[in-house]
Design a protein around this motif. Sequence first.
Motif, short mmCIF file in Angstrom:
data_model
loop_
_atom_site.label_atom_id
_atom_site.label_comp_id
_atom_site.label_asym_id
_atom_site.label_seq_id
_atom_site.Cartn_x
_atom_site.Cartn_y
_atom_site.Cartn_z
N TRP A 33 1.02 -1.21 0.05
CA TRP A 33 0.12 -0.06 -0.08
C TRP A 33 0.83 1.38 -0.06
CZ3 TRP A 33 -4.15 -1.58 -1.86
CH2 TRP A 33 -4.93 -2.94 -1.49
N VAL A 35 3.75 1.68 -1.45
CA VAL A 35 4.07 1.96 -2.77
C VAL A 35 3.04 2.56 -3.66
CG1 VAL A 35 5.00 0.64 -4.70
CG2 VAL A 35 6.08 -0.19 -2.62
N LEU A 36 2.05 1.99 -3.60
CA LEU A 36 0.91 2.60 -4.27
C LEU A 36 0.52 4.03 -3.96
CD1 LEU A 36 -1.50 -0.47 -4.48
CD2 LEU A 36 0.17 0.30 -6.25
N ASP A 39 3.37 6.32 -5.09
CA ASP A 39 3.33 6.53 -6.56
C ASP A 39 2.05 7.45 -6.78
OD1 ASP A 39 4.14 5.83 -9.31
OD2 ASP A 39 2.31 4.99 -9.35
N LEU A 40 1.10 7.33 -6.20
CA LEU A 40 0.01 8.15 -6.59
C LEU A 40 0.29 10.06 -6.31
CD1 LEU A 40 -3.25 6.16 -5.63
CD2 LEU A 40 -2.73 7.47 -7.98
N GLY A 42 3.24 11.01 -6.02
CA GLY A 42 4.18 11.42 -6.81
C GLY A 42 3.61 12.52 -7.98
N ASP A 43 2.26 12.32 -8.15
CA ASP A 43 1.45 13.14 -9.11
C ASP A 43 1.23 14.45 -8.65
OD1 ASP A 43 0.77 13.35 -11.71
OD2 ASP A 43 -1.13 12.52 -11.31
N SER A 54 -8.66 5.95 -5.81
CA SER A 54 -7.72 5.68 -6.84
C SER A 54 -7.24 3.99 -6.42
CB SER A 54 -6.63 6.84 -6.77
OG SER A 54 -7.06 7.95 -7.33
N ILE A 55 -7.04 4.10 -5.22
CA ILE A 55 -6.62 2.61 -4.90
C ILE A 55 -7.78 1.64 -4.45
CG2 ILE A 55 -5.01 1.46 -3.62
CD1 ILE A 55 -3.63 4.07 -2.77
N ALA A 56 -8.52 1.21 -5.47
CA ALA A 56 -9.72 0.40 -5.08
C ALA A 56 -9.18 -0.75 -4.48
CB ALA A 56 -10.38 0.03 -6.48
N SER A 100 10.37 8.46 -3.65
CA SER A 100 9.36 8.19 -4.65
C SER A 100 9.89 7.98 -5.93
CB SER A 100 8.18 9.47 -4.81
OG SER A 100 7.34 9.01 -5.87
N VAL A 103 11.04 4.47 -6.09
CA VAL A 103 10.29 3.51 -6.24
C VAL A 103 9.57 3.49 -7.65
CG1 VAL A 103 7.67 3.21 -5.58
CG2 VAL A 103 9.25 3.80 -3.72
N ILE A 107 8.78 0.23 -10.13
CA ILE A 107 7.65 -0.08 -10.93
C ILE A 107 7.94 -0.03 -12.29
CG2 ILE A 107 5.25 1.14 -11.29
CD1 ILE A 107 5.12 2.21 -8.66
#
Lengths: 127, 127
Positions: A33, A35-36, A39-40, A42-43, A54-56, A100, A103, A107
């Motif tokens: 989690w 990592v995800l 990553d998000l 990072g935007d 976003s992380i369903a 990030s 990471v 990815i």
Amino acid sequence: MTRARHTDVRETIGDDHPTCRLRDVLDRVGDKWSVLVMDLLGDGPKRYSELQRSIAGISQRMLTLTLRSLERDGLVERTVTPTSPPRVDYALTPVGRTLSSQVSGLIVWARQHRDYVAASRARYDAS
Amino acid sequence: MTRARHTDVRETIGDDHPTCRLRDVLDRVGDKWSVLVMDLLGDGPKRYSELQRSIAGISQRMLTLTLRSLERDGLVERTVTPTSPPRVDYALTPVGRTLSSQVSGLIVWARQHRDYVAASRARYDAS
DNA sequence: CGGTATCCGACCGGATACTG
DNA sequence: CAGTATCCGGTCGGATACCG
């Protein structure tokens, strides 16, 4: 926290003796989690509910725990806007951004090699 | 570019197909023993007993399981020399080496920022 | 909206014993 | 030496309910 359960780690791995610290950080990366989320983020900054959407698949509990530990590690910053209802934004800290990007490299690797890995597994399982 | 550098983590994770393969690969990195083993093998091939000695704290069970899954993923190659007693060597595959170098980037990051993380945690826990 | 609290089943991994 | 097999306690995390 209380990772001390896992015996005294005096080992030859890495050059620095306290591998526990190294492992603590790697555990953060290891957490799927985290990592995800990193990553998000990072935007750009995201609201709690945006991350959840976003992380369903992530439970409320795990999203909160993940964000808390990232905040604790100084990788993510939490900003509360005391409107009504309250608004909470999460953003990477400068140091968080440096992790990030690492990471992100992982990815990219994962995407580049997932077919190779899948093929390897299939071959292994067949024999 | 605002989101080009990011992966498709926005895909649902509830349905197991698209993202879970990505996650499978990341889970490999997430596994603390896998990371340590890959890091050690980055120095060159090692025997089973060498790995066991180098990674103090790992149980025989976990070392075997870790090596098996790395082998299954095509990241590590197992070579048996049928002497008596048998000798088994483990080495990174070419693809394994590319992952290993990503992992070392992470380890470098961890070393560079472990003080920062520790300080952040201390500050967080104090409040 | 953005959480916290609690329960509880699943799974992870250590310890131990045994083997070719 | 390099494993496999089994047991089992501990933790992780999903589900659910409730709150400011």
